[in-house]
Design an enzyme around this catalytic site. Structure first.
Site, PDB file in Angstrom:
ATOM      1  N   HIS A 229      34.335  40.569  43.130  1.00  0.00           N
ATOM      2  CA  HIS A 229      34.395  39.210  43.679  1.00  0.00           C
ATOM      3  C   HIS A 229      33.718  39.067  45.033  1.00  0.00           C
ATOM      4  O   HIS A 229      33.626  37.968  45.573  1.00  0.00           O
ATOM      5  CB  HIS A 229      35.861  38.770  43.830  1.00  0.00           C
ATOM      6  CG  HIS A 229      36.562  39.487  44.943  1.00  0.00           C
ATOM      7  ND1 HIS A 229      37.029  40.762  44.818  1.00  0.00           N
ATOM      8  CD2 HIS A 229      36.843  39.100  46.210  1.00  0.00           C
ATOM      9  CE1 HIS A 229      37.588  41.138  45.950  1.00  0.00           C
ATOM     10  NE2 HIS A 229      37.483  40.156  46.820  1.00  0.00           N
TER      11      HIS A 229
HETATM   12  C1  UD1 Z   1      39.523  36.142  49.500  1.00  0.00           C
HETATM   13  C2  UD1 Z   1      39.344  37.004  50.753  1.00  0.00           C
HETATM   14  C3  UD1 Z   1      38.941  38.421  50.351  1.00  0.00           C
HETATM   15  C4  UD1 Z   1      39.923  39.005  49.328  1.00  0.00           C
HETATM   16  C5  UD1 Z   1      40.026  38.054  48.147  1.00  0.00           C
HETATM   17  C6  UD1 Z   1      41.009  38.548  47.090  1.00  0.00           C
HETATM   18  C7  UD1 Z   1      38.539  35.907  52.794  1.00  0.00           C
HETATM   19  C8  UD1 Z   1      37.382  35.715  53.692  1.00  0.00           C
HETATM   20  N1  UD1 Z   1      38.303  36.500  51.629  1.00  0.00           N
HETATM   21  O1  UD1 Z   1      38.254  36.025  48.892  1.00  0.00           O
HETATM   22  O2  UD1 Z   1      38.922  39.242  51.493  1.00  0.00           O
HETATM   23  O3  UD1 Z   1      39.436  40.259  48.912  1.00  0.00           O
HETATM   24  O4  UD1 Z   1      40.458  36.762  48.614  1.00  0.00           O
HETATM   25  O5  UD1 Z   1      40.999  37.698  45.983  1.00  0.00           O
HETATM   26  O6  UD1 Z   1      39.626  35.487  53.140  1.00  0.00           O
HETATM   27  N2  UD1 Z   1      39.972  30.031  43.870  1.00  0.00           N
HETATM   28  C9  UD1 Z   1      40.630  29.576  42.762  1.00  0.00           C
HETATM   29  N3  UD1 Z   1      41.996  29.741  42.737  1.00  0.00           N
HETATM   30  C10 UD1 Z   1      42.679  30.312  43.758  1.00  0.00           C
HETATM   31  C11 UD1 Z   1      41.964  30.775  44.877  1.00  0.00           C
HETATM   32  C12 UD1 Z   1      40.609  30.617  44.913  1.00  0.00           C
HETATM   33  O7  UD1 Z   1      40.049  29.062  41.819  1.00  0.00           O
HETATM   34  O8  UD1 Z   1      43.925  30.429  43.663  1.00  0.00           O
HETATM   35  C13 UD1 Z   1      38.512  29.853  43.926  1.00  0.00           C
HETATM   36  C14 UD1 Z   1      38.129  28.985  45.120  1.00  0.00           C
HETATM   37  O9  UD1 Z   1      38.033  27.664  44.750  1.00  0.00           O
HETATM   38  C15 UD1 Z   1      36.823  29.561  45.572  1.00  0.00           C
HETATM   39  C16 UD1 Z   1      36.849  30.977  45.092  1.00  0.00           C
HETATM   40  O10 UD1 Z   1      37.911  31.100  44.152  1.00  0.00           O
HETATM   41  O11 UD1 Z   1      35.724  28.912  44.996  1.00  0.00           O
HETATM   42  C17 UD1 Z   1      37.001  31.944  46.236  1.00  0.00           C
HETATM   43  O12 UD1 Z   1      38.269  31.818  46.878  1.00  0.00           O
HETATM   44  P1  UD1 Z   1      38.459  32.178  48.441  1.00  0.00           P
HETATM   45  O13 UD1 Z   1      39.888  32.230  48.749  1.00  0.00           O
HETATM   46  O14 UD1 Z   1      37.604  31.295  49.262  1.00  0.00           O
HETATM   47  O15 UD1 Z   1      37.860  33.616  48.633  1.00  0.00           O
HETATM   48  P2  UD1 Z   1      37.944  34.944  47.753  1.00  0.00           P
HETATM   49  O16 UD1 Z   1      36.571  35.196  47.266  1.00  0.00           O
HETATM   50  O17 UD1 Z   1      39.077  34.918  46.774  1.00  0.00           O
END
Ligand code: UD1
Length: 335
Positions: A229
């Protein structure tokens, strides 16, 4: 003493569980109400899906967060900015003695800055990890949080040395070991008792994947487990395309691969027109994001793991599963 502890994203939930338990045990031994630690658990809401959040609270017996800031998805500045605005209100009204942050996600950085500006002491669990890669959002979060924290709780001697090399005073550094491994040890037995086939059946990405299940279970060569990811792997088309080609040409025809899909990766694969190719790949079984025990079970039984996650590198190390870290660097060289 009053402590606010903060979680935002999936790896934070795994790390906070033993800390919550330690406070409960500390309080249980005290008759004097005044001597008990008052603990307020704040969830920033960065991860909000049941499978990325609620399920972890339930399965790791973490009490429901006292406060959820409801931040949700957004750019880094949006997530950090919104978290700071909302967390400041909480700090002002609760006036804790300490704010405890874990790991390296946006919540970690946002809440440590907010607490310090309100003159509240900050403790960082999992301090001192360094990838020395300033393109990683997590490295920026680690550097800012450690620079501000009054108490730096380190998981290994390498991280204590990193802090010393940055000039951190010795009395702020406490080597306490790896809290994520405390969670692993507390849950190893429960995960080990799960039935592999049931885990796969209950977490298939969709019904189409059901057709690949028999092949996976019958495979005599065992299986590999993959998670991916990190922005460095999934945010650029040229890189993500190469990784998908690598899986197709070099991996899945030798060893069947199980891949629980992170929402960020799914979005990027769709955006770059790679999703159909991934879905059609023989020997590749796609799953939904897994619960804590389910992923641990798959890791325990895997022949190898391919991952860009930090925590999974550490879990492989303890479980003895060979791990290929799909990154140019790692903040966890101990693995
Ligand atoms: C975040 C953390 C990363 C960790 C990871 C574990 C930061 C900078 N990054 O990255 O260190 O390793 O979490 O998963 O804090 N989304 C969903 N559902 C959710 C959460 C997110 O669909 O419950 C989608 C969001 O809309 C977004 C993407 O997933 O487009 C990324 O989510 P985000 O929390 O921004 O960062 P991660 O890549 O998960």
């Amino acid at each position: 003493m009053k402590i606010i502890s903060v979680v935002g994203a999936r790896p934070n939930f795994i790390k906070i569980a033993p800390f919550v338990r330690a406070i409960e045990e500390h309080n249980a031994d005290l008759a004097d109400e005044g001597a008990k630690i008052k603990h307020v658990l704040v969830h920033t809401g960065q991860h909000y899906d049941d499978k990325m959040s609620r399920d972890f609270f339930t399965s790791l017996n973490i009490p429901e967060a006292d406060i959820n800031l409801g931040i949700g998805s957004g750019s880094h500045a949006e997530q950090v900015g919104k978290t700071m605005i909302e967390f400041e209100k909480i700090v002002k009204s609760h006036q804790p003695d300490w704010v405890v942050v874990v790991g390296d996600v946006n919540a970690t950085c946002a809440c440590s800055i907010t607490a310090k500006k309100e003159h509240i002491k900050v403790a960082h669990i999992e301090a001192g990890l360094r990838s020395f890669d300033m393109e990683m959002p997590e490295e920026i979060n680690r550097l800012v949080t450690d620079r501000l924290s009054d108490l730096l709780l380190t998981p290994c001697s390498i991280s204590s040395d990193n802090l010393r090399n940055e000039g951190v005073a010795e009395d702020r550094i406490k080597f306490v070991g790896n809290i994520m491994i405390d969670t692993l040890e507390a849950n190893r037995e429960k995960a080990g008792a799960l039935d592999m086939k049931t885990v796969l059946e209950q977490n298939l990405y969709d019904t189409e994947e059901g057709g690949k299940l028999e092949h996976m279970i019958a495979s005599s060569s065992g299986y590999g487990l993959m998670t991916m990811h990190r922005p460095s792997n999934v945010d650029r088309e040229s890189i993500l395309r190469l990784i998908i080609e690598f899986l197709k040409e070099e991996v899945v025809h030798r060893t069947p691969l199980i891949w629980p899909m992170h929402p960020r990766t799914e979005k990027q694969l769709t955006k770059f027109g790679l999703w159909d190719e991934v879905k059609k790949m023989k020997g590749l079984l796609l799953l939904q994001p897994l619960g804590y025990h389910e992923l641990l079970k798959l890791n325990m039984s895997a022949k190898l793991v391919l991952t860009d996650s930090g925590g999974i590198q550490e879990e492989c190390c303890v479980l003895g599963t060979p791990c290929l870290t799909m990154r140019w660097n790692t903040e966890r060289p101990i693995t």
